[in-house]
Enzyme design. Sequence first.
Site, short mmCIF file in Angstrom:
data_model
loop_
_atom_site.label_atom_id
_atom_site.label_comp_id
_atom_site.label_asym_id
_atom_site.label_seq_id
_atom_site.Cartn_x
_atom_site.Cartn_y
_atom_site.Cartn_z
N LYS A 41 -18.44 4.25 -1.47
CA LYS A 41 -18.28 6.05 -1.49
C LYS A 41 -18.28 6.38 -0.04
CE LYS A 41 -17.43 6.49 -5.95
NZ LYS A 41 -17.40 5.02 -6.17
C1 LIG Z 1 -16.68 3.93 -7.22
C2 LIG Z 1 -16.89 2.59 -7.18
C3 LIG Z 1 -16.04 1.74 -7.53
C4 LIG Z 1 -14.50 2.04 -8.18
O1 LIG Z 1 -13.83 2.55 -7.20
P1 LIG Z 1 -12.49 3.62 -7.50
O2 LIG Z 1 -11.91 3.92 -6.30
O3 LIG Z 1 -13.05 4.59 -8.49
O4 LIG Z 1 -11.52 2.75 -8.10
C5 LIG Z 1 -16.35 0.29 -7.54
N1 LIG Z 1 -17.53 0.11 -7.21
C6 LIG Z 1 -18.49 0.68 -6.67
C7 LIG Z 1 -19.84 0.49 -6.27
C8 LIG Z 1 -18.21 2.21 -6.76
O5 LIG Z 1 -19.23 3.08 -6.39
#
Ligand SMILES: *Cc1c(COP(=O)(O)O)cnc(C)c1O
Length: 517
Positions: free
Chosen positions: A119
């Site tokens: 993120k």
């Molecule tokens: C948010 C997240 C995901 C999923 O990503 P999306 O963009 O929502 O598909 C996968 N792994 C981690 C560690 C995340 O924080």
Amino acid sequence: MPLTTYHDTRALDPTPRTFTDVVIKGIAEGGGLYVPEWLPELELATILGLAALPYHARAFEVFRRLGIDVPEARQAELLAEAYGANFDNPAVAPVVAGGDAAPGMHVLELWHGPTSAFKDMALQCMPLFFSEAVAMRRAAGADVPDFLVLVATSGDTGKAALEGFADRENTRIAVLYPAGGVSEIQRRQMVTQHGANVAVFGVEGNFDDCQNAVKAAFADPDFNALLRRDHHTELSSANSINWGRLLPQIVYYVSAYADVVASGALEPGAPLDVCVPTGNFGNILAALYAKRMGVPLGRLLCASNENDVLADFIATGTYDIRERPFVTTPSPSMDILISSNLERALFELCGDPERIRGWMTELTLNKSFTVDPDTRAAIQDLFLGDSVDNDESLAVIRRVLADTGRLLDPHTAVAWAVAERHKGVAPVLVVSTAHWAKFAADVYKALRAVPYGAPLPPDAAGLTEFQLLEEVLRMAPDETIPAGLAELVDAPVRFNTVIARGREAVEGAVLEWLTEG
Ligand SMILES: *Cc1c(COP(=O)(O)O)cnc(C)c1O
């Protein structure tokens, strides 16, 4: 560059919007998501040339080509700030080859930012452009309020948003987390957050209680009027459907392609498959945009955990959550029922706002929709979906450490398993979305071969998550802990307020904080 304009997937907002418009607005009135009117075509030579540049300059090339309404010199400055020493690897998003034990696999590490999860790739960048968008409007004489970003989190997003918005001008951020529902490491990450414009509240309840309270606060006209009148402030969500979070994610696919070619593992122009651990569909959607902008990506492998609604959708063309339980897994950031960014992918494939409106209405009313055969064929042409169960994802962590010396977090393990199952002729980029230390308790279970549903073995039963992390380090002595996690053990707690569930309590806590702070 000519400015790109944006319109929404449901064609309910008649006004063409600019990049900074959609960053501030987030979602369109009527519920549609903003998408660009056109995409630039990146020439292969341009893509490959990025390998010689630092990451922030790679990002600038992609941003610049997308024609955004921030002066180019300022874009370059903001991107240098977004992707600088706040990352613990000078490459920011390095690609590491799988080596002899995993031929044809390349790992894109997206967890070198301050919160050790992917993120950060979006949230170290988007708040800078948000704050800039407000400043630009004020400089032009508009009466634009400050923004309060209100976030409900089940873990990763809250911390990444706090870190991204901390001490950004013209914004404040308040995060609500379920008081008993996040791991000890995740809680400490949030309650020790620095910054003069941040607040963190535990809520007596679960994630849904937090989410519902936030939604109710957004919908409460009295609360919003009070914020405007007494604090010159407007609510914003900055969530993963904001285009300002998606654009920075396109960059790392362009960057990774250049790196894999530069490493000698791929002929220029040859396809590179990608395998993405997917929840809300943001990360894999960015891969689709990169492909449409000319990056020679091959198949887009969509990896799910036991919450496998997306794998079923890709296989059948029917999105169905009528009988689908919400399952607890070791990869909580992929635990979803409604994958909000899927709407953008559907729009990009069918181009028809009327059909999008129909499907989204059906999803709301009947908890299910089925796309037409052409759209299903277009989806299956691009994506392949598969899912990995809880015990297998932990088993993969143990096996991959033994075989390759690499310790995966449970989200990346899901992608690794799917990549192994479906690896074809093309090399595959496994997208690694978190550092394992954020999920130390489940990684410990994995390395001790304890099934996900079983308790910890007796000799580990009383250990805290930080102690389990130390135990993992004993089993994987080559590993290190990111600085941001290591310093949590004795970081001072700044926020220990726990509030009741429900809209009133949340609004009260926010108003009290704004009034005092
Ligand atoms: C948010 C997240 C995901 C999923 O990503 P999306 O963009 O929502 O598909 C996968 N792994 C981690 C560690 C995340 O924080």
